[in-house]
Design an enzyme around this catalytic site. Structure first.
Site, PDB file in Angstrom:
ATOM      1  N   GLU A 135       0.810  -1.212   0.000  1.00 55.28           N
ATOM      2  CA  GLU A 135       0.000   0.000   0.000  1.00 55.28           C
ATOM      3  C   GLU A 135       0.852   1.275   0.000  1.00 55.28           C
ATOM      4  O   GLU A 135       0.615   2.189  -0.783  1.00 55.28           O
ATOM      5  CB  GLU A 135      -0.892  -0.041   1.254  1.00 55.28           C
ATOM      6  CG  GLU A 135      -1.679   1.211   1.535  1.00 55.28           C
ATOM      7  CD  GLU A 135      -2.952   1.283   0.709  1.00 55.28           C
ATOM      8  OE1 GLU A 135      -3.226   0.317  -0.016  1.00 55.28           O
ATOM      9  OE2 GLU A 135      -3.639   2.314   0.790  1.00 55.28           O
ATOM     10  N   ASP A 136       1.863   1.312   0.857  1.00 55.38           N
ATOM     11  CA  ASP A 136       2.561   2.582   1.112  1.00 55.38           C
ATOM     12  C   ASP A 136       3.977   2.683   0.552  1.00 55.38           C
ATOM     13  O   ASP A 136       4.628   3.710   0.705  1.00 55.38           O
ATOM     14  CB  ASP A 136       2.651   2.843   2.630  1.00 55.38           C
ATOM     15  CG  ASP A 136       1.285   3.057   3.242  1.00 55.38           C
ATOM     16  OD1 ASP A 136       0.341   3.312   2.472  1.00 55.38           O
ATOM     17  OD2 ASP A 136       1.160   2.958   4.468  1.00 55.38           O
TER      18      ASP A 136
END
Ligand code: MN
Length: 710
Positions: free
Chosen positions: A80-81
């Protein structure tokens, strides 16, 4: 609830404490991998980002999850990041872990909005993720729990949003999955963020209560411990404090102040076997008198989230109430860890049998989300389902069924099978006939009576409590209304065609297709249904089918005289229309009539002079001309109002006059006024207006009768 700082060594020690052969190397690698991936990223309060995945992994270790889940916890924000791809995780950590991290990534895109529809949609996604692999949800819960613990660093508005979402969605699911400690912590953290004043007030009050009761509870504890030793029963006595949100809910639900909540503090006794739980219960009851109605046996009948324990409240020394919870070590484990505690006993990827109940709850929810297309209905179903209060009832064969408190025979019928529900006409509880709205009690034996010709009634929606019953009834009504409005619509348009001497085949013609397109209606059946619902008038449609012709004085078409063989009404020459007579004006044959096409419930027949007709006339597309079909035997209800002198025997003489002309009385009510007058209302079954006016005259001639009217 303070956030503890976790490092990889603490995490490893935690995991080893319940999985001595855990793959330490794998954990260390995942930590390094995640740390490098997140690089210089920081959390909002400024600390290195890796603290978050470490904390999440540590919460998962508190849940005693398996190593792949812990590893996935360490990696949960990488896809995700950071630049890390799913493929890199798969290559490095294998398919299972990659699957979990990817599941998390998908879930993290879900933001619950305050809008109910968006909420329901996201809830569905969450359920689907959960049904694929429950571990994904458990990681999500750990993630949410850590975010809640560090909520104070976020801007005010965001805090509120996250907290209410946690309270509305996450906490109830945690409860249903039996993860007691996560649920209570999520609830208290949300409570604190949403209602800080109330929360702080309760914290103070609970601390004070604790101080006041400390020496007292210590005394009780030592008496119990002493007695356990004497009897040779193993058992450890500890205190428990009800969580703040639990206290708040109890105050709300019972509308009582804090001072009247008696079970804020209580004692818990943990022993080894089920038999000893009951032995200890007997011992406690022999020491002090139990408070009636406060004993609950959740061992014999576990809660739907599998919680097991004995609860009792006794009048302790000095007349104070003391609540006891008695359970085994294993039951305590289940109460705290729920589904997560079963995870440990499972074979790879397979749940043990006890977990089936969690799974069946999930399955029911997923089923419900397929059937309830309306987002709000679905959310209601989800929230409704999380009420854990249940009763147990029996089928005639002695099978036990769990039902929510407030369930009726109809709920029970639908829980057996939707066909049983749909055909349900009555019920016997413990051998006696009861009304369908009867509220079932714990231990009732319920037998459902069915009839193949029956269908559900809209009124059932007023008393059923289970989402399953609600959903099925609504579904049935919707289908039925559709069927009826299609039938009615078809009859209306066919009648309109006949009036214009159009062959009915026109409805299947090319020309009709053109009209459908013109009206943006996708099928003929839809068109019928729109007409049946009064959304479009048959007149409008047929006009478009007629060849263009100069305006002419169209003579008012004469309604076709219907055949005389049976009772009913006709709408411009159409037979067998579904109708009912209005209860405001009770029209009878002979009255001038007008029909109002209702939304899906056929035609309501009013008298032309009924005051309600003016109110309905706003929508002329839905008003239709109707007339009675004469029939010598059929009767219709009519309301007759009689004002008479209030004297004994007046009702008897009225009744005898009415029956002398062979009219049935289906209902009579009498009201006396202060000035010695009686107002009597009859509902009578009459054949037509002629019969009624004859009767009215006879009544008017009776002594004491002042006035007769409809
Ligand atoms: Mn996270």
């Amino acid at each position: 609830m303070e956030e503890e700082l976790v490092d990889i060594d603490i995490l490893i020690r935690k995991v080893l404490s319940y999985t001595p052969d855990a793959d330490i190397e794998l954990l260390k690698q995942a930590h390094i991998f995640s740390n490098e991936a997140h690089g210089t990223q920081r959390r909002i309060e400024g600390s290195p980002f890796i603290e978050h995945p470490l904390a999440v992994a540590s919460i998962l270790a508190d849940m005693k999850m398996d190593v792949p889940t812990i590893v996935a916890g360490l990696l949960h924000d990488t896809i995700e990041d950071t630049n890390i791809t799913a493929k890199q995780i798969r290559d490095r950590f294998g398919k299972e872990i990659a699957f979990l991290v990817e599941g998390l990534t998908k879930l993290s895109k879900i933001e619950f909005s305050t809008k109910e529809e968006a909420q329901a949609e996201n809830f569905r996604k969450m359920l689907l993720a959960m049904s694929e692999d429950l571990r994904v949800i458990l990681i999500k819960f750990a993630d949410r729990l850590h975010n809640m613990r560090t909520l104070q660093y976020l801007p005010e508005g965001k805090q509120q949003r996250i907290a209410s979402e946690t309270l509305e969605i996450y906490a109830p699911i945690a409860n249903r999955l039996g993860i007691g400690w996560v649920r209570t912590e999520l609830e208290d953290l949300s409570f604190k963020a949403l209602m800080p004043d109330l929360y702080n007030d309760l914290v103070r009050k609970v601390a004070k209560r604790k101080e006041e009761q400390e020496s007292y509870l210590r005394e009780v504890t030592s008496i119990v411990t002493e007695k356990l030793k004497e009897e040779g029963i193993p058992g450890k006595v500890s205190w428990r404090i009800k969580h703040y949100y639990g206290i708040y809910q109890k105050m709300q639900k019972q509308e009582i102040p804090f001072e009247q909540v008696h079970d804020v503090l209580g004692l818990r006794i943990i022993t080894d076997t089920k038999a000893n739980c009951y032995a200890i219960l007997g011992m406690i009851h022999s020491l002090w008198a139990p408070v009636p109605g406060r004993f609950k046996d959740y061992i014999g009948v576990p809660k739907s989230n599998m919680y097991q324990s004995l609860h009792t409240t006794v009048i302790g020394p000095g007349g104070e109430r003391v609540e006891f919870q008695i359970r085994t070590t294993e039951m305590n484990m289940i109460a705290e860890h729920g589904i997560a505690s079963h995870w440990r006993y499972k074979e790879k990827g397979k749940m043990d049998e006890k977990s089936d109940r969690y799974i069946s709850w999930l399955r029911e929810l997923i089923q419900a989300q397929r059937e309830l297309s309306d987002a709000k209905d679905f959310l209601d179903a989800v929230k409704g389902e999380v009420v854990p209060e249940v009763i147990y009832v029996f089928t005639p064969k002695g099978e036990i069924k769990e039902m929510p408190v407030g369930s009726t025979p109809v709920d029970f019928a639908y829980s057996i099978h939707s066909e049983v529900g749909n055909k349900c006409v009555g019920a016997k509880v413990n051998g006696r006939i009861v009304p369908l709205r009867f509220v079932l009690r714990n231990g009732d034996t319920v037998e459902i009576l069915t009839s193949p010709t029956q269908g559900p009634s809209r009124d059932w929606l007023k008393f059923v409590v289970t989402p399953r019953a609600k959903g099925r009834i609504k579904q049935w009504i919707k289908a039925e209304e559709r069927k009826q409005s299609v039938e009615l619509g078809q009859k209306l348009i066919e009648a309109e065609c006949r009036r214009h001497d159009l062959n009915l085949s026109v409805l299947k013609s090319e020309e009709m297709q053109r009209v459908l397109k013109l009206l943006s209606v996708s099928s003929l059946e839809d068109l019928f249904s729109f007409i049946g619902h009064g959304k479009i008038s048959a007149h409008q449609v047929v006009n478009k089918l007629l060849p263009e012709k100069p305006e002419e004085e169209a003579p008012v078409p004469k309604a076709v005289k219907p055949p005389k063989e049976h009772k009913g009404i006709s709408i411009k020459g159409t037979d067998n229309v579904l109708y009912h007579t209005a209860r405001c004006c009770y029209p009878i044959p002979g009255d001038g009539l007008i029909g109002f096409v209702t939304r899906g419930r056929g035609v309501t027949i009013h008298r032309r002079d009924c005051p309600n007709v003016d109110r309905l006339a706003f929508d002329d597309a839905r008003l239709v001309d109707v007339e009675w079909k004469a029939s010598p035997d059929a009767t219709s209800p009519v309301k007759l109002l009689i004002e008479a002198v209030d004297k004994p025997g007046i009702l008897a003489s009225l009744s005898s006059v009415i029956s002398s002309v062979n009219v049935n009385i289906s209902n009579a009510t009498v009201n006396s006024t202060e000035d010695k007058k009686s107002h009597i209302t009859f509902i009578l079954e009459v054949t037509d207006k002629g019969q009624l006016s004859g009767l009215t005259q006879k009544i008017a001639q009776l002594e004491g009768v002042l006035k007769v009217s409809r």
